[in-house]
Design a protein around this motif. Sequence first.
Motif, mmCIF file in Angstrom:
data_model
loop_
_atom_site.group_PDB
_atom_site.id
_atom_site.type_symbol
_atom_site.label_atom_id
_atom_site.label_comp_id
_atom_site.label_asym_id
_atom_site.label_seq_id
_atom_site.Cartn_x
_atom_site.Cartn_y
_atom_site.Cartn_z
ATOM 1 N N GLU A 45 1.354 39.305 16.442
ATOM 2 C CA GLU A 45 1.972 39.535 15.621
ATOM 3 C C GLU A 45 3.613 40.343 16.287
ATOM 4 O O GLU A 45 3.338 40.617 17.077
ATOM 5 C CB GLU A 45 1.865 41.128 14.965
ATOM 6 N N ASN A 46 4.465 39.730 15.834
ATOM 7 C CA ASN A 46 5.904 39.950 16.522
ATOM 8 C C ASN A 46 7.190 40.070 15.079
ATOM 9 O O ASN A 46 6.980 40.231 14.507
ATOM 10 C CB ASN A 46 6.282 38.768 17.483
ATOM 11 N N LYS A 47 8.101 40.484 15.500
ATOM 12 C CA LYS A 47 8.920 40.739 13.997
ATOM 13 C C LYS A 47 9.392 38.857 13.566
ATOM 14 O O LYS A 47 9.867 39.026 11.820
ATOM 15 C CB LYS A 47 10.249 41.517 14.564
ATOM 16 N N LYS A 48 9.131 38.615 14.102
ATOM 17 C CA LYS A 48 8.906 36.789 12.559
ATOM 18 C C LYS A 48 8.275 35.867 12.310
ATOM 19 O O LYS A 48 8.319 35.621 11.716
ATOM 20 C CB LYS A 48 10.074 35.667 13.562
ATOM 21 N N GLU A 49 6.594 36.405 13.194
ATOM 22 C CA GLU A 49 5.944 35.776 13.155
ATOM 23 C C GLU A 49 4.358 36.328 13.195
ATOM 24 O O GLU A 49 4.863 37.260 13.614
ATOM 25 C CB GLU A 49 5.422 34.331 13.062
ATOM 26 N N SER A 127 1.522 29.201 13.657
ATOM 27 C CA SER A 127 2.429 30.138 12.880
ATOM 28 C C SER A 127 2.697 30.490 12.132
ATOM 29 O O SER A 127 2.797 29.623 11.416
ATOM 30 C CB SER A 127 3.758 29.379 13.868
ATOM 31 N N PRO A 129 4.968 32.125 9.575
ATOM 32 C CA PRO A 129 6.442 32.626 9.211
ATOM 33 C C PRO A 129 6.089 34.383 8.784
ATOM 34 O O PRO A 129 6.285 33.633 7.211
ATOM 35 C CB PRO A 129 7.373 32.029 8.837
ATOM 36 N N LYS A 130 6.790 34.723 8.651
ATOM 37 C CA LYS A 130 7.615 36.158 7.632
ATOM 38 C C LYS A 130 8.410 35.924 6.616
ATOM 39 O O LYS A 130 9.142 35.139 7.572
ATOM 40 C CB LYS A 130 7.714 37.678 8.290
ATOM 41 N N LYS A 131 8.528 36.144 5.874
ATOM 42 C CA LYS A 131 9.578 36.048 4.292
ATOM 43 C C LYS A 131 10.677 36.604 5.253
ATOM 44 O O LYS A 131 10.612 38.382 5.544
ATOM 45 C CB LYS A 131 8.797 36.143 3.146
ATOM 46 N N ALA A 132 11.832 36.122 4.772
ATOM 47 C CA ALA A 132 12.947 37.026 5.361
ATOM 48 C C ALA A 132 12.744 38.595 4.770
ATOM 49 O O ALA A 132 13.058 38.147 3.469
ATOM 50 C CB ALA A 132 13.968 36.248 4.892
#
Length: 145
Positions: A45-49, A127, A129-132
Amino acid sequence: MTLLKSNSGIMPFGFNDVFDIERFFNNNLPENGFNQTLPAVNIKENKKEFNIEFAAPGFTKKDFKIDVDQDVLTISAEKEHEENEETESYSRKEFSYNSFSRSFSLPNTVSGEKIDARYDDGILKLSVPKKAASKALPKKEIKIA
């Protein structure tokens, strides 16, 4: 944020609730005389995805099926191989069948519509992605009329 949940004791402490793969770690026992081997999985996990990697050598891109249904991500693969050899003195026929299926419950913080997948050198990489993040509203004083 937590990633994996397993009662089998093989996942590191702190992994739970988001990607629910508990039932799959206990799914490698022989059933009907067949032993199903599940590919190793890394989830980062990172900040974006979230990045999910499957070690699945021997497959091709067309062998995989990836879908999302009601916030459940399912990755499966199926491969059949048949080889025939016939000569005057003997005939030989060999075949093999390999498959797996893994499912993950997606957290509400990711976007299931924007998942990207690629397969290179025996590794399937996804990948997610996380939601904004919703922007925090600035403090506002409400005057009483």
